[in-house]
Design a protein around this motif. Structure first.
Motif, PDB file in Angstrom:
ATOM      1  N   VAL A   1       0.868  -1.168   0.000  1.00  0.00           N
ATOM      2  CA  VAL A   1       0.000   0.000   0.000  1.00  0.00           C
ATOM      3  C   VAL A   1       0.906   1.219   0.000  1.00  0.00           C
ATOM      4  O   VAL A   1       1.487   1.579   1.033  1.00  0.00           O
ATOM      5  CB  VAL A   1      -0.937   0.022   1.232  1.00  0.00           C
ATOM      6  CG1 VAL A   1      -1.863   1.234   1.166  1.00  0.00           C
ATOM      7  CG2 VAL A   1      -1.740  -1.265   1.318  1.00  0.00           C
ATOM      8  N   GLY A   2       1.092   1.827  -1.165  1.00  0.00           N
ATOM      9  CA  GLY A   2       2.028   2.942  -1.275  1.00  0.00           C
ATOM     10  C   GLY A   2       3.443   2.491  -0.993  1.00  0.00           C
ATOM     11  O   GLY A   2       3.979   1.606  -1.669  1.00  0.00           O
TER      12      GLY A   2
ATOM     13  N   ASN B   1      -9.368  -0.040  -2.102  1.00  0.00           N
ATOM     14  CA  ASN B   1     -10.186   1.145  -1.818  1.00  0.00           C
ATOM     15  C   ASN B   1     -10.271   1.480  -0.324  1.00  0.00           C
ATOM     16  O   ASN B   1     -11.355   1.670   0.229  1.00  0.00           O
ATOM     17  CB  ASN B   1     -11.596   0.967  -2.388  1.00  0.00           C
ATOM     18  CG  ASN B   1     -11.629   1.113  -3.900  1.00  0.00           C
ATOM     19  OD1 ASN B   1     -10.655   1.559  -4.504  1.00  0.00           O
ATOM     20  ND2 ASN B   1     -12.742   0.742  -4.506  1.00  0.00           N
ATOM     21  N   GLY B   2      -9.111   1.502   0.335  1.00  0.00           N
ATOM     22  CA  GLY B   2      -9.078   1.932   1.724  1.00  0.00           C
ATOM     23  C   GLY B   2      -9.343   0.852   2.755  1.00  0.00           C
ATOM     24  O   GLY B   2      -9.337   1.134   3.959  1.00  0.00           O
TER      25      GLY B   2
ATOM     26  N   VAL C   1     -12.069 -11.323   6.907  1.00  0.00           N
ATOM     27  CA  VAL C   1     -12.226 -10.239   7.874  1.00  0.00           C
ATOM     28  C   VAL C   1     -11.689  -8.961   7.234  1.00  0.00           C
ATOM     29  O   VAL C   1     -10.906  -9.008   6.275  1.00  0.00           O
ATOM     30  CB  VAL C   1     -11.492 -10.523   9.202  1.00  0.00           C
ATOM     31  CG1 VAL C   1     -12.165 -11.648   9.970  1.00  0.00           C
ATOM     32  CG2 VAL C   1     -10.028 -10.874   8.952  1.00  0.00           C
ATOM     33  N   THR C   2     -12.090  -7.823   7.767  1.00  0.00           N
ATOM     34  CA  THR C   2     -11.720  -6.540   7.175  1.00  0.00           C
ATOM     35  C   THR C   2     -11.232  -5.569   8.246  1.00  0.00           C
ATOM     36  O   THR C   2     -11.561  -5.701   9.426  1.00  0.00           O
ATOM     37  CB  THR C   2     -12.914  -5.905   6.440  1.00  0.00           C
ATOM     38  OG1 THR C   2     -13.950  -5.623   7.386  1.00  0.00           O
ATOM     39  CG2 THR C   2     -13.449  -6.840   5.369  1.00  0.00           C
ATOM     40  N   ALA C   3     -10.453  -4.568   7.795  1.00  0.00           N
ATOM     41  CA  ALA C   3      -9.979  -3.503   8.682  1.00  0.00           C
ATOM     42  C   ALA C   3      -9.545  -2.324   7.833  1.00  0.00           C
ATOM     43  O   ALA C   3      -9.104  -2.504   6.684  1.00  0.00           O
ATOM     44  CB  ALA C   3      -8.820  -3.984   9.544  1.00  0.00           C
TER      45      ALA C   3
ATOM     46  N   PHE D   1      -9.109  -8.402  -6.672  1.00  0.00           N
ATOM     47  CA  PHE D   1     -10.002  -7.298  -7.015  1.00  0.00           C
ATOM     48  C   PHE D   1      -9.666  -6.854  -8.438  1.00  0.00           C
ATOM     49  O   PHE D   1      -8.566  -6.348  -8.702  1.00  0.00           O
ATOM     50  CB  PHE D   1      -9.803  -6.137  -6.038  1.00  0.00           C
ATOM     51  CG  PHE D   1     -10.257  -6.443  -4.639  1.00  0.00           C
ATOM     52  CD1 PHE D   1     -11.543  -6.141  -4.230  1.00  0.00           C
ATOM     53  CD2 PHE D   1      -9.392  -7.048  -3.730  1.00  0.00           C
ATOM     54  CE1 PHE D   1     -11.969  -6.427  -2.938  1.00  0.00           C
ATOM     55  CE2 PHE D   1      -9.806  -7.336  -2.437  1.00  0.00           C
ATOM     56  CZ  PHE D   1     -11.104  -7.030  -2.040  1.00  0.00           C
ATOM     57  N   ALA D   2     -10.582  -7.069  -9.372  1.00  0.00           N
ATOM     58  CA  ALA D   2     -10.355  -6.710 -10.767  1.00  0.00           C
ATOM     59  C   ALA D   2     -11.697  -6.631 -11.495  1.00  0.00           C
ATOM     60  O   ALA D   2     -12.657  -7.328 -11.125  1.00  0.00           O
ATOM     61  CB  ALA D   2      -9.453  -7.733 -11.467  1.00  0.00           C
TER      62      ALA D   2
END
Length: 542
Positions: free
Chosen positions: A43-44, A104-105, A125-127, A151-152
């Motif tokens: 991520v970056g 997307n964040g 799970v998500t965060a 994700f595509a």
């Protein structure tokens, strides 16, 4: 000849540039001790990595890096009983083969919870912060292990093995955990046993399906195939395997596989993978660890990892600014109200079994009726053994009242295999006991009488042997016995985990009358030899 010269000049320039930045090469593994099935995302300028944790709690450690070489644990994906049910899980059960992705964040981790009476199969799970908190599981109600996400195309692709040699693909509704498009066979393994650990990538107009084969032992390898459509048909790489050390018998790393790809800002590619470091033949006891290797792509768009598919001990660092987190302190003096991230329980712990506040500055364990041999959660708090050469020690205050009560240090392989270095009673006398518990029975027990008062217990390790010492504060340490590392190796005991060293108390069927208070715990890798048996100074404390 010209190509060789260009390659040499390129290598020289990379080394020269890296040298100006600091460290020029790194050594594998980059995460030592039990850290198998690594998955990574960028991520970056930041990288995040998760590994399997099986029956240990909290589950799925998450690491952060800026340079792919130096990693710092920042938390756990599964830190609550509600999102990490482990009750009844067998040794090497629990949480298998996670994947981490970012979109997307939001961070997403997929995994399979396996083998316990609370398990329900695959989940995600998500965060929004990788350090947590993470959500409770969204159960996918699918028992395909090793799930992964891509994700595509405004879709969420869900890929997993069907445990029959095939790979399944579905599209997932992240809001409900249900499939838009039901799982469908899109590809098969490439010919070796146990196709597993798939990851799907969209790269330059192709969908690459990379997976592990050969089982997770010495025939392990990583293979890849691709298609113009995520639904297939897939063509197998003519230069497989992507990585494998199975034919490099003299390499110190074996069982290389179960990899994940990541692209750097400079467009170069790298992979993380698992591997082992056998000692004294085909015996590894630290578990499967995380390795890092560069990836090159040929003119036809097929990847190869490491050095012509072999992962070697040392490589030129990635083209990233060096970022070292510094070393953790040797001593944990239990001065905080929460445990450090290095500590784990076996399965879901019982809150009544331990405390950091009952006696401030001490870790207190209330030995319960549960013992290390039970498929439950004993009063045990341990950490990964992360180096062959290390010393672990603790100062303990414990006065047993009956022979069934015991407390001290343990080297744990699994429920049925562990070395127990404990204070107990023998014929009414307080003793330290070294019990070798292998294949579900005590094969050797040694006792040494000790005086009243606080006692220091110390375990030293080399690649082949554990040594057990007892010391009354202010006096010389006394040798109690030794045990082989080989007898706790995966080749001897089976399973998928590595050795843990920690503090333990039990009443073996009945709760202890007196708690065990641990004043401090030291863990030192590659200690200076001869090791100083004196009390450690303040410079190693937090």
């Amino acid at each position: 000849m010209m190509l060789k010269n260009i390659a040499f000049v390129t290598f020289f320039l990379v080394v020269l540039i890296s040298g100006a930045m600091g460290q020029t090469t790194f050594k594998n593994p980059v995460l030592t001790g039990m850290n198998p099935d690594p998955s990574v995302c960028r991520v970056g300028d930041d990288f995040y990595l998760v590994t399997s944790s099986f029956e240990y709690f909290p589950g799925l450690p998450i690491y952060h890096s800026k340079d792919l070489v130096h990693w710092k644990m920042i938390g756990y994906v599964l830190s609550r009983t509600s999102n990490c049910p482990l009750g009844g899980a067998y040794s090497s059960g629990g949480n298998f083969a996670p994947t981490i992705r970012y979109h997307n964040g939001t961070f997403y981790v997929t995994c399979t919870n396996y083998g316990g009476h609370g398990s329900q199969g695959a989940f995600y799970v998500t965060a929004t912060n990788p350090a947590g908190p993470w959500s409770d599981p969204h159960w996918v109600n699918n028992w395909g292990v090793d799930p992964s996400l891509l994700f595509a195309n405004d879709s969420v692709y869900y890929v997993c093995p069907d445990n029959k040699g095939n790979f399944l693909l579905a599209t997932l509704n992240l809001a409900t955990g249900k499939f838009y498009k039901a799982p469908k066979v899109i590809a098969h393994g490439t010919g070796s046993s146990s196709p597993e650990g798939p990851h799907l990538y969209k790269i330059n107009g192709y969908y690459y399906l990379m997976s592990a084969e050969g089982g997770t032992g010495y025939q392990h390898m990583e293979v890849i195939q691709r298609s113009r459509s995520p639904w297939g048909p897939y063509e197998v790489s003519p230069i497989n395997p992507v990585i494998s050390n199975k034919n490099d018998f003299d390499n110190p790393f074996q069982a290389i596989g179960h990899a994940d790809l990541v692209q750097l800002p400079d467009s170069s590619w790298w992979l993380v993978c698992l591997g082992i470091r056998p000692q004294g033949g085909h015996y590894h006891h630290l578990g499967r660890e995380t390795f890092l290797a560069p990836v090159t792509w040929n003119a036809d768009g097929w990847p190869k990892g490491g050095t012509n598919g072999v992962v070697n001990p040392e490589y030129v660092v990635p083209n990233l600014p060096e970022y070292s987190w510094g070393k953790d302190p040797i001593r944990d003096n239990f001065s905080r109200t929460t445990l450090r991230l290095c500590w784990n329980f076996i399965r879901n712990p019982y809150s009544a079994d331990w405390s950091l506040t009952a006696r401030p500055g001490f870790l207190r364990l209330y030995g319960s009726r549960i013992s290390l041999k039970d498929q439950d959660s004993p009063a045990f708090i341990g950490r990964r053994q992360t180096a062959f050469n290390m010393v672990a020690s603790t100062k303990i205050s414990f006065t047993p009242t009956t022979p069934n009560e015991e407390a001290g240090l343990v080297v744990r392989g699994d429920d049925q295999n562990h070395y127990d270095f404990l204070i107990t009673l023998l014929d009414g006398k307080r003793v330290v006991m070294l019990r070798k518990y292998l294949h579900n029975k005590a094969v050797s027990v040694t006792y040494k009488k000790i005086p009243d008062g606080d006692i220091i217990l110390r375990i030293g390790a080399t690649a082949f042997k554990y040594s057990f010492w007892v010391q009354e504060e202010g006096n010389k340490a006394e040798f109690v016995g030794s045990a082989t590392t080989k007898d706790l190796s995966t080749e001897k005991i089976g399973g998928f985990i590595g050795t843990y060293i920690g503090m333990y108390a039990s009443g073996n069927g009945k709760a202890n009358v007196n708690p065990a208070d641990f004043d401090w715990f030291d863990y030192e890798e590659n200690p200076v030899v001869p090791y100083s048996w004196l009390m450690r100074s303040k410079d190693i404390s937090n």
